[in-house]
Enzyme design. Structure first.
Site, PDB file in Angstrom:
ATOM      1  CB  SER A  34     -53.146 -10.492  11.758  1.00 16.23           C
ATOM      2  OG  SER A  34     -52.468  -9.838  10.714  1.00 16.23           O
ATOM      3  N   GLY A  35     -50.777  -8.586  13.333  1.00 16.82           N
ATOM      4  CA  GLY A  35     -50.399  -7.233  13.704  1.00 16.82           C
ATOM      5  C   GLY A  35     -49.930  -7.077  15.130  1.00 16.82           C
ATOM      6  CG  ASN A  72     -49.260  -7.186  10.402  1.00 18.18           C
ATOM      7  OD1 ASN A  72     -48.547  -6.207  10.251  1.00 18.18           O
ATOM      8  ND2 ASN A  72     -48.795  -8.360  10.769  1.00 18.18           N
ATOM      9  CB  SER A  78     -46.900 -14.591   9.102  1.00 17.55           C
ATOM     10  OG  SER A  78     -45.719 -13.907   9.413  1.00 17.55           O
ATOM     11  CD  GLU A 112     -56.561 -15.041  11.277  1.00 16.06           C
ATOM     12  OE1 GLU A 112     -55.411 -14.679  10.996  1.00 16.06           O
ATOM     13  OE2 GLU A 112     -57.399 -15.395  10.419  1.00 16.06           O
TER      14      GLU A 112
END
Length: 979
Positions: free
Chosen positions: A113-114, A163, A167, A391
């Site tokens: 993420s990011g 982020n 999404s 993640e």
């Protein structure tokens, strides 16, 4: 690609396959860092593209840049995101041209993420939009493709700790192309929407963007119709901590993007209904419960219930019953069982998540309807998969388990497709395939998804079994079934050292990218995603079409379907990395990037790519670049490219184990072999450049010389023609003159006519010229005159008689002597010249070095007068024209200045206007400048005098000199300078 090899020490290598120390993570990171510091954010690993988020705008996505990459092969230009897309287009066009079957492709974008996954997918869609031609149909499809992104971002993206526009769902988009390679349709699949974010967000994070966009962008009238106020802190689903996390940089009002999915006839009603459903979720979050005297849950207020009833179209009594009671079927009877407060809150949250999840699914379906291609002919498809990356947080829950399972499956597919493509290329080129050792993560995938024995199956069984099932009983069941698995560890199964890093409610999986510890708290609730029947009955028949809630089993089925889709297509990969957690440009965090490189499996992929040959190129491309290194192939190779490459590598001294010759490509095993070739080419380029420069300079100089030669030849021919024309004209003139002279000579004795006029004139001129040089010594000498021509005899006789008669009648004999006459004339001339020089000397004494215009007057001689006729009353005198200026108004008056022995006169047309006697003249003043003004200073004792006289005269020096001499006033002449 090869263009950057010579700069590899400064900007790194643009393909990791060419990295010598390909097994070293430090060398991998060092190469990434070099390129990142030079704003080179893209690097290849074969056909995989590694992208590092720069956290700033780079001028590499302009229309000009996209045009450069349009329709080129993958390695023809430096690494870029659009290379992946343009290579697909290049292959499609090439296969179409060759009338071959075109395989479908997909682009897999993954990362943390990011890391820039969403931005990368946007850039890909923008490139497709730019590359498509302009037609009405294509404009509609292109607009819908582009506008679908912000709509899905509004409903599926949220701010997280890592982020600002993360999404929170997976997206797979198919873009359909017709036989000309133009986009004509599309289809979107969504995976694993994070519905739990609707009711709960971690500290510092936010809910989905759409809630804040609705609060910020809706008009006041719409907010009143929805029962909302423009204050996010009034809604518990938007504020769950002491402070509100404000983030508006991605907020935008989006109805234009949504309406593209609906027809204009009814999109307004659909939009209002859609906003009503979003608002109902906020009202649900504000619904509070309290305990009655029996310990059951009741509603605190009917306000939120009223708005829910209005927005969902469900009666208030039915809603109240559904939010506080559970319907139980017992022997064909339905019994309502009241909720406790905890059960009511759970039911409320479950309803909010279900409403939002099904609304999102409905929206995706509507977008798919708008993108659907009505043409049933065969289409080429390019897929775009934007999926969450691996993640690992401090606390990993059910969502991270599903996400990491997805990445595990994609890694398995990734390795299989990579090995498959490598093996197919080797087989196609006729090179023996060498088995590549690699970590097969099938054991981990089976641990999660195996039927009856995997973690998902155990979770489903625990949710369905009768009795009091909990997260801890689920963990106990896992320990019983998987206690001996090498990739599964819990607090109970771990050794003493590992047990210190695990809580009692945790289990740890050893994924392909590393260890991840999951907390089982909430696994059962999130897997159930329980929605009681009475709530489902009263709500979803009014809101959206029915759909089962997500759980790992359904997600596994969706993932299997996605795997089948991807297996049928040729893959392209984009791995996104973020350089730091602070989102700062120019900062490269080695620890963070190393962690992502590991969890994305980049080193594993590089090791697979390097297991065989590091470099491969088509014969034509390789020969075109390096042909200058061999005299036999330079400058043009006319034979078969494979033979030329063989001759080239033989000349370069390649050992047999360093390369292989395929059917259409050369395979080079070690990067150092290519680097040595590239370095030799770099050295050769300087020599070639020198030779080319010399040839070019010689060519330019020769061209200049030839131009100059042509110009000189033209000038010479023109000049010779000019001289010839002049010579012809001169000769023609001479012929005419000679002809006239001959005719004149022949008619000389005849009366004067046209034929002899010029001849007779010439005879006269010739005689007079000779006579000038041969005059008689004495005026009275009549015998020494030259003999005249016949036509001048009479004139000559008269000339001789006239001087003789005059001299005898009037002058004594001495005066008739020519010598005496000459001496007298010279004496007179000398006296006049002497007087003029004396006047000039006076002028010099008065004005030399004092007045600026004096040097220009020196060569001009003085004359006796400037005006021939003077008034008789003035007598003989010097006269000159002047301009007199009146004292009143300074008006100019043209006058004649006359100097006599006694006075100065100013005369106008023979009338004396003013008389100034020399005795009353005090002086004369002039300026030192180059003007022609003079002032006569006059005493005013005599009443007839008018005062000083201002004059302007062109012959200023002559007038003043003569005046000063005549009036004897040389000392009264004054040259005035500026003060």
């Amino acid at each position: 690609m090869e263009g950057a090899l010579t700069a590899r020490d400064r900007v790194g290598i643009q393909d990791f396959v060419l990295l010598d120390a390909f097994t070293s993570e430090s060398a991998f990171l060092d190469n990434l860092r070099k390129r990142f510091n030079e704003n080179l954010i893209y690097t290849y690993i074969g056909t995989l593209l590694v992208s590092v988020n720069p956290y700033k705008e780079l001028n590499i996505y302009t229309k000009k840049q996209m045009d450069i990459y349009m329709g080129v092969n993958f390695f023809e230009l430096p690494p870029h995101l659009v290379c992946v897309i343009s290579d697909n287009g290049y292959r499609i066009q090439k296969m179409r041209h060759q009338r071959k079957y075109v395989n479908n492709h997909f682009i897999l974008i993954s990362g943390e993420s990011g890391a820039g996954k969403t931005e990368a997918s946007k850039k890909i869609l923008q490139f497709y939009a730019v590359s498509c031609p302009k037609t009405k149909l294509l404009d509609t499809v292109r607009d819908r493709l582009l506008l679908s992104n912000p709509v899905l971002e509004a409903f599926g993206n949220a701010k997280t700790l890592k982020n600002d526009n993360s999404s929170r769902f997976g997206k797979y988009m198919d873009i359909q192309f017709d036989h000309q390679g133009e986009a004509v349709g599309g289809h979107i699949l969504s995976y694993l929407l994070e519905k739990s974010r609707v009711v709960h967000q971690n500290h510092g994070e936010r809910n989905f963007h759409i809630f804040y966009q609705l609060m910020e962008g809706a008009e006041d009238e719409m907010l009143r119709w929805l029962g909302l106020v423009r204050d996010c802190q009034k809604y518990s689903y938007l504020v769950q901590f002491d402070h509100f996390v404000c983030y508006v940089s991605v907020l935008f009002w989006w109805p234009a993007g949504v309406t593209v999915s609906f027809s204009p006839a009814y999109h307004l009603a659909v939009m209002q209904h859609l906003f009503g459903i979003i608002a109902s979720v906020l009202h649900l979050g504000n619904m509070q419960f309290q305990t009655d005297y029996r310990g059951y849950a009741t509603l605190n207020s009917n306000t939120e219930l009223h708005w829910l009833s209005k927005l969902l179209g469900v009666p208030m009594q039915v809603l109240r019953e559904g939010m506080t009671h559970r319907k139980i079927e017992a022997r064909a009877e339905e019994v309502l069982s009241p909720f406790t407060v905890d059960h009511a809150v759970y039911a409320r949250n479950a309803l909010a998540k279900a409403i939002y999840g099904r609304t999102f699914t409905w929206l995706v379906n509507k977008i798919n309807e708008s993108l659907a291609n009505k043409d049933s002919t065969r289409k080429t498809v390019i897929g775009l998969l934007d999926i969450y990356g691996f993640e690992v947080f401090n606390i990993n829950s059910f969502e991270q388990f599903c996400i990491n399972y997805c990445n595990e499956k994609l890694q398995q597919l990734f390795i299989q497709l990579t090995l498959k493509s490598e093996q197919e290329e080797y087989d196609m080129e006729g090179i023996e395939w060498e088995p590549v050792p690699f970590f097969n993560n099938k054991i981990i995938c089976d641990l999660v998804e195996e039927k009856h024995h995997g973690i998902i199956s155990v979770l489903d069984e625990e949710c369905l079994r009768p009795g009091e099932a909990s997260d801890l009983t689920f963990l106990t069941k896992l320990e019983e079934k998987m206690g001996s698995h090498p990739h599964f560890v819990t607090h109970k199964l771990a050794d003493q050292k590992t047990r210190k890093t695990l809580q009692r409610g945790d289990f740890r999986l050893l994924h392909y990218a590393g260890e991840v510890t999951y907390c089982v708290v909430g696994f059962l609730d999130k897997n159930n995603d329980l929605l009681y029947r009475n709530i489902k009955d009263v709500s979803f028949s009014q809101v959206t079409s029915s759909q089962q809630a997500h759980n790992p089993t359904q997600f596994k089925s969706s993932l299997m379907g996605l795997t089948e889709i991807l297996t049928s297509k040729e893959p392209w990969y984009v791995r996104c990395l973020k350089p730091n957690d602070a989102k700062q440009p120019g900062r490269f965090d080695d620890v963070l990037v190393r962690h992502q490189v590991k969890y994305l499996g980049l080193m594993e992929h590089l090791r697979v790519r390097r297991a065989g040959f590091a470099y491969r190129r088509r014969y034509e491309v390789f020969l075109q670049r390096y042909k200058a290194l061999c005299p036999d192939t330079w400058p043009h190779w006319r034979g078969d490219p494979a033979e030329g490459v063989q001759m080239l590598v033989t000349h370069l001294g390649y050992r047999p184990d360093e390369y292989k010759m395929g059917r259409t490509k050369i395979f080079i095993r070690h990067p150092r072999t290519l680097f040595a070739t590239e370095d030799a080419f770099e050295t050769c380029k300087h020599e070639l450049a020198t030779r080319i420069q010399a040839k070019y300079k010689g060519y330019r100089v020769k061209g200049v010389f030839l131009k100059q030669k042509d110009a000189a030849t033209k000038i010479e021919s023109c000049w010779r023609a000019l001289l010839a024309r002049r010579e012809r004209q001169r000769r023609a003139w001479a012929v005419k003159v000679i002809r006239r002279f001959i005719k004149g000579f022949m008619t000389r004795n005849q009366p004067v006519c046209r034929e002899n006029t010029e001849y007779l004139t010439f005879i006269r001129q010739s005689y007079l010229t000779r006579l000038k040089e041969n005059l008689p010594k004495n005026v009275l000498d009549r015998k020494s005159w030259l003999t005249p021509p016949p036509l001048l005899k009479e004139v000559c006789v008269l000339n001789c008689k006239i001087p003789f008669r005059l001299c005898r009648a009037h002058f004594p004999p001495i005066l008739t002597d020519p010598l005496f006459v000459r001496e007298c004339c010279m004496a007179v001339h000398s006296a006049l010249r002497c007087k003029a020089l004396q006047m000039k000397s006076v002028t010099s004494a008065l004005f030399k070095g004092k007045k600026e215009s004096y040097p220009q007057s020196v060569p001009k001689p003085f004359v006796s007068t400037r005006i021939r006729k003077t008034p008789p009353s003035c007598g003989p005198a010097y006269a000159a024209p002047v301009v007199k200026y009146d004292r009143n108004g300074f008006r100019p008056r043209h006058r004649q200045l006359i100097l006599t022995q006694a006075a100065v006169y100013l005369v106008e047309e023979s009338r004396v206007k003013q008389r100034v006697e020399y005795g009353s003249l005090k002086g004369v003043s002039v300026s030192h400048l180059s003007d022609n003004f003079l002032v006569l200073h006059v005493t005013c004792d005599d009443l007839k005098q008018k005062g000083d006289v201002v004059l302007q005269c062109d012959s200023l020096f002559e007038v003043i000199t003569k005046l000063s001499v005549e009036a004897n006033k040389v000392s009264a002449i004054r040259v005035v300078k500026d003060r």
